[in-house]
Design a protein around this motif. Structure first.
Motif, PDB file in Angstrom:
ATOM      1  N   HIS A  34     -22.013  65.737  -6.939  1.00 46.64           N
ATOM      2  CA  HIS A  34     -22.814  65.095  -8.016  1.00 46.64           C
ATOM      3  C   HIS A  34     -23.903  65.999  -8.060  1.00 46.64           C
ATOM      4  O   HIS A  34     -24.265  66.889  -7.401  1.00 46.64           O
ATOM      5  N   GLY A  35     -24.704  65.621  -9.019  1.00 55.88           N
ATOM      6  CA  GLY A  35     -25.909  66.644  -9.149  1.00 55.88           C
ATOM      7  C   GLY A  35     -26.809  65.509  -9.763  1.00 55.88           C
ATOM      8  O   GLY A  35     -26.655  64.460 -10.400  1.00 55.88           O
ATOM      9  N   ALA A  36     -28.143  65.860  -9.634  1.00 57.41           N
ATOM     10  CA  ALA A  36     -29.193  65.084 -10.323  1.00 57.41           C
ATOM     11  C   ALA A  36     -28.994  65.158 -11.927  1.00 57.41           C
ATOM     12  O   ALA A  36     -29.219  64.244 -12.452  1.00 57.41           O
ATOM     13  N   THR A  55     -32.427  70.540  -2.101  1.00 57.39           N
ATOM     14  CA  THR A  55     -31.294  70.006  -2.164  1.00 57.39           C
ATOM     15  C   THR A  55     -30.439  70.318  -0.977  1.00 57.39           C
ATOM     16  O   THR A  55     -30.835  71.109  -0.084  1.00 57.39           O
ATOM     17  N   CYS A  56     -29.396  69.315  -0.777  1.00 59.20           N
ATOM     18  CA  CYS A  56     -28.563  69.936   0.544  1.00 59.20           C
ATOM     19  C   CYS A  56     -27.405  70.858   0.306  1.00 59.20           C
ATOM     20  O   CYS A  56     -27.025  71.127   1.380  1.00 59.20           O
ATOM     21  N   SER A  57     -27.604  71.208  -0.823  1.00 59.13           N
ATOM     22  CA  SER A  57     -26.563  72.341  -1.349  1.00 59.13           C
ATOM     23  C   SER A  57     -27.333  73.268  -2.612  1.00 59.13           C
ATOM     24  O   SER A  57     -28.442  73.345  -2.129  1.00 59.13           O
ATOM     25  N   TYR A  58     -26.488  73.529  -3.380  1.00 65.27           N
ATOM     26  CA  TYR A  58     -27.305  74.423  -4.520  1.00 65.27           C
ATOM     27  C   TYR A  58     -28.114  73.672  -5.165  1.00 65.27           C
ATOM     28  O   TYR A  58     -27.876  72.588  -5.666  1.00 65.27           O
ATOM     29  N   GLY A  59     -29.145  74.625  -5.652  1.00 61.94           N
ATOM     30  CA  GLY A  59     -30.049  74.220  -6.855  1.00 61.94           C
ATOM     31  C   GLY A  59     -29.202  74.088  -8.280  1.00 61.94           C
ATOM     32  O   GLY A  59     -29.330  73.158  -8.981  1.00 61.94           O
ATOM     33  N   LEU A  60     -28.378  75.090  -8.394  1.00 68.74           N
ATOM     34  CA  LEU A  60     -27.538  75.126  -9.677  1.00 68.74           C
ATOM     35  C   LEU A  60     -26.201  75.354  -9.044  1.00 68.74           C
ATOM     36  O   LEU A  60     -25.829  76.457  -8.578  1.00 68.74           O
ATOM     37  N   ARG A  61     -25.165  74.537  -9.620  1.00 71.00           N
ATOM     38  CA  ARG A  61     -23.879  74.964  -9.113  1.00 71.00           C
ATOM     39  C   ARG A  61     -22.914  75.236 -10.526  1.00 71.00           C
ATOM     40  O   ARG A  61     -22.921  74.081 -11.272  1.00 71.00           O
ATOM     41  N   HIS A 121     -35.679  62.773  -8.456  1.00 68.87           N
ATOM     42  CA  HIS A 121     -35.858  62.780  -6.866  1.00 68.87           C
ATOM     43  C   HIS A 121     -35.296  61.770  -6.161  1.00 68.87           C
ATOM     44  O   HIS A 121     -34.951  60.768  -6.817  1.00 68.87           O
ATOM     45  N   ASP A 122     -34.957  62.146  -5.102  1.00 71.08           N
ATOM     46  CA  ASP A 122     -34.118  60.985  -3.981  1.00 71.08           C
ATOM     47  C   ASP A 122     -32.936  60.562  -4.512  1.00 71.08           C
ATOM     48  O   ASP A 122     -32.933  59.431  -4.814  1.00 71.08           O
ATOM     49  N   ILE A 123     -32.192  61.522  -4.900  1.00 68.83           N
ATOM     50  CA  ILE A 123     -30.775  60.754  -5.598  1.00 68.83           C
ATOM     51  C   ILE A 123     -29.712  61.522  -4.607  1.00 68.83           C
ATOM     52  O   ILE A 123     -29.857  62.637  -4.150  1.00 68.83           O
ATOM     53  N   GLY A 124     -28.525  60.765  -4.215  1.00 73.42           N
ATOM     54  CA  GLY A 124     -27.755  60.854  -3.320  1.00 73.42           C
ATOM     55  C   GLY A 124     -28.065  60.374  -2.191  1.00 73.42           C
ATOM     56  O   GLY A 124     -28.292  61.294  -1.329  1.00 73.42           O
ATOM     57  N   GLY A 141     -26.774  65.297  -0.386  1.00 74.90           N
ATOM     58  CA  GLY A 141     -25.092  65.159  -0.637  1.00 74.90           C
ATOM     59  C   GLY A 141     -24.680  66.129  -1.915  1.00 74.90           C
ATOM     60  O   GLY A 141     -23.448  66.223  -2.040  1.00 74.90           O
ATOM     61  N   SER A 142     -25.310  66.625  -2.728  1.00 71.59           N
ATOM     62  CA  SER A 142     -24.728  67.436  -3.620  1.00 71.59           C
ATOM     63  C   SER A 142     -26.076  68.446  -4.084  1.00 71.59           C
ATOM     64  O   SER A 142     -26.667  68.954  -3.274  1.00 71.59           O
ATOM     65  N   PHE A 143     -26.015  68.744  -5.487  1.00 70.57           N
ATOM     66  CA  PHE A 143     -26.589  69.849  -6.195  1.00 70.57           C
ATOM     67  C   PHE A 143     -27.671  69.177  -7.091  1.00 70.57           C
ATOM     68  O   PHE A 143     -27.993  68.120  -7.471  1.00 70.57           O
ATOM     69  N   GLY A 144     -28.385  70.310  -7.532  1.00 71.53           N
ATOM     70  CA  GLY A 144     -29.695  69.899  -8.334  1.00 71.53           C
ATOM     71  C   GLY A 144     -29.225  69.626  -9.832  1.00 71.53           C
ATOM     72  O   GLY A 144     -29.284  68.610 -10.464  1.00 71.53           O
ATOM     73  N   ILE A 145     -28.520  70.873 -10.487  1.00 70.32           N
ATOM     74  CA  ILE A 145     -27.917  70.902 -11.632  1.00 70.32           C
ATOM     75  C   ILE A 145     -26.593  71.352 -11.424  1.00 70.32           C
ATOM     76  O   ILE A 145     -26.222  72.040 -10.899  1.00 70.32           O
TER      77      ILE A 145
END
Length: 176
Positions: A122-124, A169-175, A112-115, A146-150
């Motif tokens: 990027h992604g977690a 997430t600020c974008s997709y959970g999975l991209r 958590h709290d990444i980006g 700033g990006s994605f979960g996975i």
């Protein structure tokens, strides 16, 4: 990186550590790629129950746990937070070239709290290239900025991604 396992490092256990307030990344596991001698291959390492936070304070593009060109590792029960770019990254082959990053397990981690707003793309959890038998399971991922979960990036294939919880997430959970 605070700790690095390099070419040919096999059957190591990194468990119960705290890595914090670092200029770069936390743990780096790296070995010879598919074009190098098999004696340089790195794998069968256990990275479990570690706490990594406050990373990338100077080199913002650092990774919490980086496993590149390495096989059959278990990355499990780690807690990663407060970093600028990627929490856990596995693979590291662009496109569909042969990869030694097989059979890795990324499971039951809390990220958590990444980006923190400096970088994007990027992604977690970030995966790159073919990774037969690799599983991303039962991870808890939230507050990704700033990006994605996975994020299985270019060439990612033959992965199992299941039972993860990703939110805020600020974008997709999975991209893909």
């Amino acid at each position: 990186y605070a700790l690095e396992l390099d070419n040919g490092s096999r059957d190591n256990v990194i468990s119960g550590n705290t890595f914090r307030d670092l200029g770069g990344g936390g743990l780096k596991v790296s070995g010879g790629d598919a074009t190098r001698m098999t004696s340089l291959r790195t794998g069968n390492n256990f990275i479990t129950d570690n706490h990594l936070y406050g990373l990338g304070q100077i080199l913002h593009q650092s990774v919490g746990i980086l496993a590149r060109h390495t096989d059959n590792n278990v990355i499990k029960h780690n807690h990663l937070h407060d970093m600028d770019w990627v929490g856990i990254s596995v693979g590291w082959v662009w496109g569909y070239s042969e990869s030694v990053a097989v059979g890795n397990r990324i499971e039951y981690n809390k990220l958590h709290d990444i980006g923190m707003g400096f970088l994007n793309d990027h992604g977690a959890i970030y995966l790159l290239g073919p990774a037969p038998g690799t599983a991303v399971s039962n991870n808890l991922i939230y507050d990704i900025h700033g990006s994605f979960g996975i994020y299985p990036d270019e060439g990612s294939a033959q992965l199992l991604i299941e039972n993860n919880v990703v939110f805020d997430t600020c974008s997709y959970g999975l991209r893909q």
